[in-house]
Design a protein around this motif. Structure first.
Motif, PDB file in Angstrom:
ATOM      1  N   LEU A  10      -6.651  -1.012  -4.121  1.00 28.24           N
ATOM      2  CA  LEU A  10      -5.705  -0.961  -5.233  1.00 28.24           C
ATOM      3  C   LEU A  10      -6.231  -1.730  -6.441  1.00 28.24           C
ATOM      4  N   LEU A  11      -6.779  -2.906  -6.200  1.00 29.56           N
ATOM      5  CA  LEU A  11      -7.298  -3.727  -7.295  1.00 29.56           C
ATOM      6  C   LEU A  11      -8.627  -3.227  -7.842  1.00 29.56           C
ATOM      7  N   SER A  12      -9.370  -2.488  -7.044  1.00 26.20           N
ATOM      8  CA  SER A  12     -10.679  -2.013  -7.505  1.00 26.20           C
ATOM      9  C   SER A  12     -10.563  -0.782  -8.409  1.00 26.20           C
ATOM     10  N   GLY A  13      -9.399  -0.203  -8.480  1.00 23.11           N
ATOM     11  CA  GLY A  13      -9.205   0.958  -9.345  1.00 23.11           C
ATOM     12  C   GLY A  13      -9.304   2.258  -8.571  1.00 23.11           C
ATOM     13  N   LEU A  55     -10.093   8.437  -2.563  1.00 30.04           N
ATOM     14  CA  LEU A  55      -8.908   7.735  -2.058  1.00 30.04           C
ATOM     15  C   LEU A  55      -7.678   8.023  -2.910  1.00 30.04           C
ATOM     16  N   LEU A  56      -6.533   7.947  -2.257  1.00 30.52           N
ATOM     17  CA  LEU A  56      -5.256   8.256  -2.888  1.00 30.52           C
ATOM     18  C   LEU A  56      -4.641   7.009  -3.516  1.00 30.52           C
ATOM     19  N   GLN A  57      -4.185   7.131  -4.741  1.00 23.97           N
ATOM     20  CA  GLN A  57      -3.373   6.101  -5.383  1.00 23.97           C
ATOM     21  C   GLN A  57      -2.243   6.806  -6.121  1.00 23.97           C
ATOM     22  N   LEU A  58      -1.047   6.647  -5.607  1.00 18.21           N
ATOM     23  CA  LEU A  58       0.125   7.263  -6.214  1.00 18.21           C
ATOM     24  C   LEU A  58       0.644   6.394  -7.359  1.00 18.21           C
ATOM     25  N   GLU A 100      -2.126  14.698  -0.535  1.00 17.85           N
ATOM     26  CA  GLU A 100      -3.139  14.753   0.517  1.00 17.85           C
ATOM     27  C   GLU A 100      -4.146  13.637   0.310  1.00 17.85           C
ATOM     28  N   GLY A 101      -4.432  12.882   1.359  1.00 14.75           N
ATOM     29  CA  GLY A 101      -5.477  11.875   1.284  1.00 14.75           C
ATOM     30  C   GLY A 101      -5.089  10.560   1.913  1.00 14.75           C
ATOM     31  N   ALA A 102      -6.079   9.672   2.017  1.00 13.49           N
ATOM     32  CA  ALA A 102      -5.886   8.339   2.594  1.00 13.49           C
ATOM     33  C   ALA A 102      -5.912   7.295   1.487  1.00 13.49           C
TER      34      ALA A 102
END
Length: 113
Positions: free
Chosen positions: A79-82, A87-90, A61-63
């Motif tokens: 993605l680069l900011s961590g 926010l979602l990071q798979l 769930e998430g953007a």
């Protein structure tokens, strides 16, 4: 009916194929295909900037970005900011940063805008 004309018969007009023309070796083709696949993959991945994951469809769930309806390079910026709590990071997103070539492309797309 039109008469067939081979390329060899068109000598002198700059369109003929010569047996001495440089040939592309298998290694060059292989490298080109790998780079092309990575770029295409990364372009497809950037599509996640449009939208979000839905728990009932993917289990997540998430953007990926703070403004999901806008298509831009914010996915790469995020993605680069961590990781950010909202926010979602798979694992698959983070894997783009582990591969040297993918990371260079992520940084390149990050710098576009």
């Amino acid at each position: 009916m039109t008469e067939r004309r081979d390329l060899s018969s068109s000598a002198g007009n700059g369109n003929s194929f010569s047996r001495s023309s440089p040939r592309i070796d298998d290694e060059s083709i292989s490298v080109s295909l790998r780079v092309w696949r990575r770029r295409v993959s990364l372009c497809l991945v950037s599509g996640v900037s449009l939208g979000r994951c839905h728990k009932d469809r993917s289990g997540f769930e998430g953007a990926w970005t703070s403004n999901p309806p806008i298509f831009d390079n914010s996915y790469f910026k995020e993605l680069l900011s961590g990781e950010k709590e909202s926010l979602l990071q798979l694992v698959s997103d983070k894997a783009l940063l582990d591969d040297h070539v993918f990371r260079l492309l992520v940084e390149k797309y990050f710098a576009v805008c």
